[in-house]
Scaffold this active site. Structure first.
Site, PDB file in Angstrom:
ATOM      1  N   HIS A 260      12.635  52.809  33.531  1.00 49.62           N
ATOM      2  CA  HIS A 260      12.582  51.352  33.581  1.00 49.62           C
ATOM      3  C   HIS A 260      11.281  50.695  33.148  1.00 49.62           C
ATOM      4  O   HIS A 260      11.265  49.472  32.983  1.00 49.62           O
ATOM      5  CB  HIS A 260      12.918  50.874  34.995  1.00 49.62           C
ATOM      6  CG  HIS A 260      14.281  51.306  35.444  1.00 49.62           C
ATOM      7  ND1 HIS A 260      15.433  50.813  34.887  1.00 49.62           N
ATOM      8  CD2 HIS A 260      14.655  52.212  36.377  1.00 49.62           C
ATOM      9  CE1 HIS A 260      16.469  51.380  35.472  1.00 49.62           C
ATOM     10  NE2 HIS A 260      16.027  52.246  36.373  1.00 49.62           N
TER      11      HIS A 260
ATOM     12  N   LYS B 281      23.930  56.802  29.200  1.00 47.35           N
ATOM     13  CA  LYS B 281      23.844  55.916  30.358  1.00 47.35           C
ATOM     14  C   LYS B 281      24.419  54.563  29.944  1.00 47.35           C
ATOM     15  O   LYS B 281      24.101  54.044  28.872  1.00 47.35           O
ATOM     16  CB  LYS B 281      22.396  55.781  30.829  1.00 47.35           C
ATOM     17  CG  LYS B 281      22.266  54.981  32.113  1.00 47.35           C
ATOM     18  CD  LYS B 281      20.845  54.986  32.640  1.00 47.35           C
ATOM     19  CE  LYS B 281      20.795  54.184  33.945  1.00 47.35           C
ATOM     20  NZ  LYS B 281      19.423  54.092  34.440  1.00 47.35           N
TER      21      LYS B 281
ATOM     22  N   HIS C 164      13.961  52.524  42.372  1.00 53.20           N
ATOM     23  CA  HIS C 164      15.284  52.178  41.847  1.00 53.20           C
ATOM     24  C   HIS C 164      15.277  50.729  41.385  1.00 53.20           C
ATOM     25  O   HIS C 164      14.768  49.854  42.090  1.00 53.20           O
ATOM     26  CB  HIS C 164      16.343  52.379  42.934  1.00 53.20           C
ATOM     27  CG  HIS C 164      17.698  51.845  42.581  1.00 53.20           C
ATOM     28  ND1 HIS C 164      18.513  52.454  41.655  1.00 53.20           N
ATOM     29  CD2 HIS C 164      18.364  50.751  43.017  1.00 53.20           C
ATOM     30  CE1 HIS C 164      19.632  51.740  41.541  1.00 53.20           C
ATOM     31  NE2 HIS C 164      19.564  50.711  42.366  1.00 53.20           N
TER      32      HIS C 164
END
Length: 156
Positions: free
Chosen positions: A37, A68, A141
């Site tokens: 990310h 993904k 996350h």
């Protein structure tokens, strides 16, 4: 002589086992978050589709075996994101934190019909507040982005 010819066949599983054990040293949840990310490069890539196709492959999220479906890249450094887990964020339920400030983002989405190894992504850029999960003061996350509405509070 026949026995000698079978030894390479017996060694192959051993070599594969050793190689898989070497790869089994997994990255931490924080390292995985960074890989998936965080990209402190240009906050507004000129060609989001090209950017997504390149970075999804580079970051091992588009391989010969998997694509993904959705991934968001935050165009800030880890040092700029980490404070969301503390004073730079507010509780958003459980281990989730909502950033006080917006971040430049690129969202990469797998195109319909794209399958490994031909992962093909579209990309879109925006600037939004983010919701991330934190463990021991580190992001682990990416949950979602929260669009700011003019004149309204930001709620989840």
């Amino acid at each position: 002589m026949a026995l000698r010819g079978t030894r390479p066949t017996l060694l192959l599983p051993l070599v594969l086992l050793v190689a898989s054990l070497a790869l089994a040293q997994e990255e931490s949840r924080y390292e995985k978050f960074l890989r998936q990310h965080v990209d402190a490069s240009d906050p507004s890539p000129p060609d989001a589709r090209r950017y997504c196709n390149l970075l999804m492959r580079r970051r091992d999220m588009a391989t010969a075996h998997k694509c993904k479906h959705l991934n968001t890249f935050i165009h800030s450094s880890a040092n700029q994101i980490k404070p969301v887990c503390g004073d730079g964020g507010e509780p958003a339920g459980g281990d989730l934190r909502l950033s006080e400030d917006p971040f430049p983002l690129t969202v990469c989405e797998l195109q319909g019909g794209a399958n490994p190894p031909n992962c093909d992504y579209s990309g879109s850029s925006s600037t939004s507040r983010i919701v991330i999960a934190c463990v021991d003061g580190e992001p682990v996350h990416f949950e979602t982005q929260v669009e700011s509405q003019a004149g309204e509070g930001n709620e989840l």
